[in-house]
Design an enzyme around this catalytic site. Structure first.
Site, mmCIF file in Angstrom:
data_model
loop_
_atom_site.group_PDB
_atom_site.id
_atom_site.type_symbol
_atom_site.label_atom_id
_atom_site.label_comp_id
_atom_site.label_asym_id
_atom_site.label_seq_id
_atom_site.Cartn_x
_atom_site.Cartn_y
_atom_site.Cartn_z
ATOM 1 N N GLY A 27 0.824 -1.206 0.000
ATOM 2 C CA GLY A 27 0.000 0.000 0.000
ATOM 3 C C GLY A 27 0.851 1.246 0.000
ATOM 4 N N SER A 29 1.562 3.490 -2.357
ATOM 5 C CA SER A 29 1.358 4.518 -3.388
ATOM 6 C C SER A 29 0.713 5.788 -2.856
ATOM 7 C CB SER A 29 0.499 3.962 -4.524
ATOM 8 O OG SER A 29 -0.807 3.639 -4.078
ATOM 9 N N ARG A 30 0.133 5.725 -1.670
ATOM 10 C CA ARG A 30 -0.601 6.885 -1.155
ATOM 11 C C ARG A 30 -0.405 7.050 0.355
ATOM 12 N NH1 ARG A 30 -4.468 8.742 -4.727
ATOM 13 N NH2 ARG A 30 -5.060 7.364 -6.432
ATOM 14 N N ASN A 105 1.600 -2.193 5.365
ATOM 15 C CA ASN A 105 0.842 -0.954 5.502
ATOM 16 C C ASN A 105 -0.516 -0.993 4.801
ATOM 17 O OD1 ASN A 105 0.561 2.150 5.776
ATOM 18 N ND2 ASN A 105 0.534 1.828 3.558
ATOM 19 N N TYR A 170 -12.809 -2.986 11.165
ATOM 20 C CA TYR A 170 -11.492 -2.339 11.120
ATOM 21 C C TYR A 170 -10.743 -2.545 12.434
ATOM 22 C CZ TYR A 170 -8.033 1.337 10.215
ATOM 23 O OH TYR A 170 -6.860 2.026 10.018
ATOM 24 N N ALA A 172 -11.138 -4.939 14.654
ATOM 25 C CA ALA A 172 -10.728 -6.336 14.790
ATOM 26 C C ALA A 172 -9.476 -6.622 13.977
ATOM 27 C CB ALA A 172 -11.860 -7.258 14.347
ATOM 28 N N ILE A 203 -4.425 10.853 11.526
ATOM 29 C CA ILE A 203 -3.352 11.391 10.691
ATOM 30 C C ILE A 203 -3.949 12.126 9.494
ATOM 31 C CG2 ILE A 203 -1.267 10.838 9.388
ATOM 32 C CD1 ILE A 203 -1.100 10.193 12.405
#
Length: 260
Positions: A27, A29-30, A105, A170, A172, A203
């Site tokens: 993950g 790329s962003r 990530n 999320y 869990a 964030i």
């Protein structure tokens, strides 16, 4: 094969703590993942940026890293799929000969109150956020054991520690990452491998930007530091763990004091 950028001065080489190391960021790329990728590359790592569908964004991160004098490639793989996750690891090994750092990530949200949550919304979150970590880690662990070196860093969340309304799926998945981290750390410590988690709070990312301003104000009011965190601050914690040899099985909180 370890690739070191050609344009580095001796002073710059000596200051780069990860020079020649090979790092995979799922993950990447962003958001948080892209900042982690850039931070590790600036520190000398050869970075593999994994993405699923955001090819253009991944290419932009590669371009930024190369402009900074670093080395990066991108690799498409849906890490929720075991075969594709294993392809990501094998491609990295074939290009660089080793894998030193794995940053798990990749993550998504499908928020819904539990009574209204579909089984698809449950399983998708578990597959992407938790099962993907099994997929990538199972593919890389033997390599790290053979090397007698490895840094596995799992990006969990404050929601995995404190819970969140409408986020049972999320929460869990992210709590599962913390348990995974502690248990694997016990198993691999003798092999020179550290396994740690980073638990970001709220964030400032593209995803967070979609939240209405009045809701953001309510969240910020509950943060002792009275501001959102930055992706750079999360990346700093990842870099710290990538350079640490005697810290394992820990969860590093980057949350402005919101959860202690």
């Amino acid at each position: 094969m370890t690739i070191i950028p050609n344009d580095l001065t001796q002073e710059k080489v000596e200051s780069q703590k990860l020079l020649g190391k090979v790092a995979i960021i799922t993950g990447g790329s962003r958001g948080i993942g892209s900042t982690i990728a850039k931070e590790l590359a600036v520190q000398g790592a050869n970075v593999v940026i994994n993405y699923n569908s955001s090819k253009g964004a991944a290419q932009s991160v590669v371009n930024e890293i190369e402009e900074l004098g670093g080395n990066a490639i991108m690799c498409q793989a849906n890490v929720a799929n075991m075969e594709e996750a294993h392809y990501l690891i094998e491609k990295t090994r074939s290009l660089f000969g080793r894998v030193d750092i794995l940053v798990n990530n990749a993550g998504i949200t499908r928020d819904r109150t539990f009574r209204n949550m579909s089984k698809e919304e449950w399983y998708e979150i578990i597959d992407v956020n938790l099962n993907s970590v099994y997929h990538t880690t199972s593919a890389v662990i033997n390599t790290m054991i053979e090397q007698k070196f490895g840094r596995i860093i799992n990006i969990s969340s404050i929601i995995g520690q404190a819970g969140g309304f409408g986020q049972t799926n999320y929460s869990a998945s992210k709590a599962g990452l913390i348990g995974f981290t502690k248990s694997l750390a016990l198993e691999t410590a003798k092999n020179g491998i550290t396994v740690n988690a980073v638990c970001p709070g709220y964030i400032e990312t593209e995803m967070f930007a979609a939240i209405p301003s009045n809701v953001v104000e309510q969240i910020v009011s509950k943060i002792p530091m009275k501001r959102l965190g930055s992706t750079n601050e999360v990346a700093e914690a990842v870099l710290f763990l990538a350079n640490s040899s005697y810290i394992t099985g820990q969860s590093i909180n980057v949350n402005g004091g919101m959860y202690m």
